[in-house]
Design a protein around this motif. Structure first.
Motif, mmCIF file in Angstrom:
data_model
loop_
_atom_site.group_PDB
_atom_site.id
_atom_site.type_symbol
_atom_site.label_atom_id
_atom_site.label_comp_id
_atom_site.label_asym_id
_atom_site.label_seq_id
_atom_site.Cartn_x
_atom_site.Cartn_y
_atom_site.Cartn_z
ATOM 1 N N GLY A 41 -38.683 -9.872 10.284
ATOM 2 C CA GLY A 41 -38.862 -8.965 11.417
ATOM 3 C C GLY A 41 -40.305 -8.665 11.749
ATOM 4 O O GLY A 41 -40.636 -8.371 12.890
ATOM 5 N N PHE A 42 -41.190 -8.713 10.741
ATOM 6 C CA PHE A 42 -42.584 -8.347 10.978
ATOM 7 C C PHE A 42 -43.483 -9.554 10.748
ATOM 8 O O PHE A 42 -43.378 -10.236 9.728
ATOM 9 C CB PHE A 42 -42.999 -7.208 10.040
ATOM 10 C CG PHE A 42 -44.333 -6.602 10.391
ATOM 11 C CD1 PHE A 42 -44.419 -5.565 11.297
ATOM 12 C CD2 PHE A 42 -45.502 -7.076 9.820
ATOM 13 C CE1 PHE A 42 -45.640 -5.008 11.626
ATOM 14 C CE2 PHE A 42 -46.735 -6.536 10.150
ATOM 15 C CZ PHE A 42 -46.798 -5.495 11.055
ATOM 16 N N VAL A 98 -43.127 8.879 13.681
ATOM 17 C CA VAL A 98 -41.776 8.759 14.253
ATOM 18 C C VAL A 98 -41.661 7.510 15.117
ATOM 19 O O VAL A 98 -40.694 6.749 15.019
ATOM 20 C CB VAL A 98 -41.425 10.026 15.067
ATOM 21 C CG1 VAL A 98 -40.122 9.826 15.835
ATOM 22 C CG2 VAL A 98 -41.304 11.232 14.141
ATOM 23 N N ASN A 99 -42.661 7.278 15.979
ATOM 24 C CA ASN A 99 -42.607 6.104 16.859
ATOM 25 C C ASN A 99 -42.644 4.797 16.075
ATOM 26 O O ASN A 99 -41.916 3.843 16.388
ATOM 27 C CB ASN A 99 -43.768 6.149 17.851
ATOM 28 C CG ASN A 99 -43.478 7.038 19.049
ATOM 29 O OD1 ASN A 99 -42.562 7.864 19.012
ATOM 30 N ND2 ASN A 99 -44.247 6.899 20.103
ATOM 31 N N ILE A 100 -43.495 4.732 15.050
ATOM 32 C CA ILE A 100 -43.570 3.521 14.240
ATOM 33 C C ILE A 100 -42.250 3.279 13.512
ATOM 34 O O ILE A 100 -41.733 2.149 13.496
ATOM 35 C CB ILE A 100 -44.730 3.616 13.231
ATOM 36 C CG1 ILE A 100 -46.069 3.502 13.957
ATOM 37 C CG2 ILE A 100 -44.622 2.508 12.175
ATOM 38 C CD1 ILE A 100 -47.277 3.695 13.062
ATOM 39 N N LEU A 101 -41.692 4.324 12.926
ATOM 40 C CA LEU A 101 -40.449 4.177 12.168
ATOM 41 C C LEU A 101 -39.263 3.844 13.072
ATOM 42 O O LEU A 101 -38.365 3.106 12.672
ATOM 43 C CB LEU A 101 -40.171 5.457 11.368
ATOM 44 C CG LEU A 101 -41.140 5.685 10.201
ATOM 45 C CD1 LEU A 101 -40.965 7.081 9.621
ATOM 46 C CD2 LEU A 101 -40.917 4.631 9.116
ATOM 47 N N GLN A 102 -39.273 4.375 14.282
ATOM 48 C CA GLN A 102 -38.214 4.017 15.235
ATOM 49 C C GLN A 102 -38.267 2.525 15.558
ATOM 50 O O GLN A 102 -37.226 1.876 15.685
ATOM 51 C CB GLN A 102 -38.351 4.847 16.517
ATOM 52 C CG GLN A 102 -37.895 6.284 16.370
ATOM 53 C CD GLN A 102 -38.128 7.091 17.631
ATOM 54 O OE1 GLN A 102 -38.995 6.764 18.450
ATOM 55 N NE2 GLN A 102 -37.368 8.146 17.805
ATOM 56 N N ASN A 103 -39.467 2.000 15.692
ATOM 57 C CA ASN A 103 -39.617 0.561 15.950
ATOM 58 C C ASN A 103 -39.285 -0.271 14.724
ATOM 59 O O ASN A 103 -38.633 -1.318 14.826
ATOM 60 C CB ASN A 103 -41.037 0.262 16.420
ATOM 61 C CG ASN A 103 -41.255 0.556 17.893
ATOM 62 O OD1 ASN A 103 -40.948 -0.261 18.762
ATOM 63 N ND2 ASN A 103 -41.781 1.733 18.183
ATOM 64 N N LEU A 104 -39.712 0.182 13.551
ATOM 65 C CA LEU A 104 -39.451 -0.564 12.321
ATOM 66 C C LEU A 104 -37.962 -0.659 12.006
ATOM 67 O O LEU A 104 -37.501 -1.634 11.416
ATOM 68 C CB LEU A 104 -40.174 0.097 11.143
ATOM 69 C CG LEU A 104 -41.686 -0.114 11.051
ATOM 70 C CD1 LEU A 104 -42.273 0.718 9.923
ATOM 71 C CD2 LEU A 104 -42.022 -1.593 10.843
ATOM 72 N N TRP A 162 -36.262 -3.352 9.452
ATOM 73 C CA TRP A 162 -34.909 -2.992 9.040
ATOM 74 C C TRP A 162 -34.022 -2.930 10.278
ATOM 75 O O TRP A 162 -34.480 -2.597 11.366
ATOM 76 C CB TRP A 162 -34.888 -1.632 8.344
ATOM 77 C CG TRP A 162 -35.619 -1.622 7.037
ATOM 78 C CD1 TRP A 162 -35.176 -2.052 5.811
ATOM 79 C CD2 TRP A 162 -36.945 -1.157 6.822
ATOM 80 N NE1 TRP A 162 -36.147 -1.881 4.868
ATOM 81 C CE2 TRP A 162 -37.252 -1.332 5.451
ATOM 82 C CE3 TRP A 162 -37.934 -0.601 7.654
ATOM 83 C CZ2 TRP A 162 -38.472 -0.973 4.901
ATOM 84 C CZ3 TRP A 162 -39.158 -0.249 7.112
ATOM 85 C CH2 TRP A 162 -39.412 -0.436 5.748
ATOM 86 N N LYS A 163 -32.778 -3.274 10.101
ATOM 87 C CA LYS A 163 -31.823 -3.226 11.203
ATOM 88 C C LYS A 163 -30.622 -2.391 10.783
ATOM 89 O O LYS A 163 -30.088 -2.569 9.682
ATOM 90 C CB LYS A 163 -31.378 -4.631 11.605
ATOM 91 C CG LYS A 163 -32.535 -5.500 12.111
ATOM 92 C CD LYS A 163 -32.033 -6.839 12.611
ATOM 93 C CE LYS A 163 -33.196 -7.743 13.027
ATOM 94 N NZ LYS A 163 -33.991 -7.178 14.113
ATOM 95 N N ILE A 164 -30.215 -1.489 11.660
ATOM 96 C CA ILE A 164 -29.041 -0.664 11.398
ATOM 97 C C ILE A 164 -27.822 -1.395 11.944
ATOM 98 O O ILE A 164 -27.764 -1.719 13.134
ATOM 99 C CB ILE A 164 -29.193 0.723 12.046
ATOM 100 C CG1 ILE A 164 -30.356 1.461 11.394
ATOM 101 C CG2 ILE A 164 -27.919 1.532 11.922
ATOM 102 C CD1 ILE A 164 -30.662 2.806 11.996
ATOM 103 N N VAL A 165 -26.866 -1.667 11.061
ATOM 104 C CA VAL A 165 -25.678 -2.431 11.452
ATOM 105 C C VAL A 165 -24.428 -1.663 11.044
ATOM 106 O O VAL A 165 -24.453 -0.778 10.189
ATOM 107 C CB VAL A 165 -25.664 -3.832 10.785
ATOM 108 C CG1 VAL A 165 -26.863 -4.642 11.236
ATOM 109 C CG2 VAL A 165 -25.659 -3.709 9.271
ATOM 110 N N ASP A 166 -23.320 -2.023 11.663
ATOM 111 C CA ASP A 166 -22.033 -1.410 11.352
ATOM 112 C C ASP A 166 -21.292 -2.297 10.352
ATOM 113 O O ASP A 166 -21.098 -3.492 10.597
ATOM 114 C CB ASP A 166 -21.206 -1.253 12.637
ATOM 115 C CG ASP A 166 -19.978 -0.374 12.431
ATOM 116 O OD1 ASP A 166 -19.627 -0.117 11.267
ATOM 117 O OD2 ASP A 166 -19.411 0.059 13.434
#
Length: 277
Positions: A116-117, A209-215, A226-230
């Protein structure tokens, strides 16, 4: 009540709104310049243009009031870097707590993406620094201080938060997104600005907050680590649960910010009473 008294009371509010209006107008000019630049450099340069726009607006209003630039709280001091680091830590802690609630209350999980990075990701993350700073100058410097000095903490918090939300609407956000997201965070940024006496701490919180929202991929894009998945593998379910849980966590954040604001006001009153003894 005389007209003179009424005008005096309305003056700080009008000045604060005019300040934000001029700042946004200068940003519009900056966006025209941005459109002429290469895409990979445009947001970074736009951020620096925004910082100059904010500083120029501050200078214009302080000169009109015959106040020194030092009164803006933007000159920096020995504790400025420390307050900025505290802001980064506070923003990280708040965001981590919200993610913890999000993952605990739903079937969502977070997965690490090593791809991702990369170097290209810097085009996404580097501009966040000047973009965050320009917004803090535009909303938490002159307007927040002017409103707080004239009307008190609550009015300054509510007015600046509403203006911050509407500013994001002008940037293409929906009213729902702006007033369940940036409006809420504005109470956190504003309180930290009032409590610390400057914008270093809110800048740190805002940037974290902005950096972590993007990360974590909460702002979309392909450069999230990181990706939030179901875990149920249901895309529709994932979107619904994320939105609902996000709304609940922001509601709790707003409640916490309001309680913290009330506590801050109480502590200030106690300090004033003790100073008079």
């Amino acid at each position: 009540m005389t007209n003179k008294a009424m005008n005096f009371k309305a003056g700080p509010f009008i000045k604060s709104i005019l300040f934000i209006g001029l700042f946004i107008m200068l940003l519009v000019i900056g966006s025209i310049i941005q459109s002429m630049l290469q895409p990979e450099k445009s947001m970074l340069i736009y951020g620096f243009i925004g910082i100059l726009a904010g500083l120029l607006t501050v200078c214009i209003f302080l000169k009109a009031e015959k106040e020194p630039f030092a009164s803006s709280g933007l000159t920096g001091e020995r504790k400025t870097p420390v307050r900025f680091v505290y802001g980064l830590l506070i923003g990280t802690a708040i965001f981590a707590a919200m993610i913890f609630v999000l993952l605990s209350c739903t079937s969502l999980s977070i997965q690490y993406d090593p791809k991702g990075f990369n170097i290209q990701s810097l085009q996404t993350y580097l501009p966040l620094i000047p973009l965050v700073l320009m917004e803090e100058i535009g909303f938490r410097s002159y307007p927040q201080k002017k409103l707080n000095g004239a009307y008190g903490v609550w009015i300054s918090q509510i007015v600046v938060a509403a203006a911050f939300g509407l500013y994001h609407v002008l940037n293409g956000w929906t009213l729902y997104m702006a007033f369940t997201g940036t409006f809420v965070w504005a109470f956190v940024f504003g309180l930290s600005a009032l409590w610390s006496g400057g914008i270093a701490m809110p800048t740190g919180i805002h940037l974290a907050v902005n950096i972590l929202q993007n990360l974590t991929g909460l702002k979309g894009g392909e450069h999230s680590v990181w990706k939030i998945v179901d875990t149920t593998n249901a895309a529709q379910s994932e979107m619904g649960k994320t939105e609902y849980a996000g709304l609940v966590t922001h509601a709790f954040l707003l409640l916490a910010a309001l309680l913290a604001t009330s506590w801050y006001i109480k502590q200030r009153k106690q300090a004033v009473c003790q100073a008079k003894k």
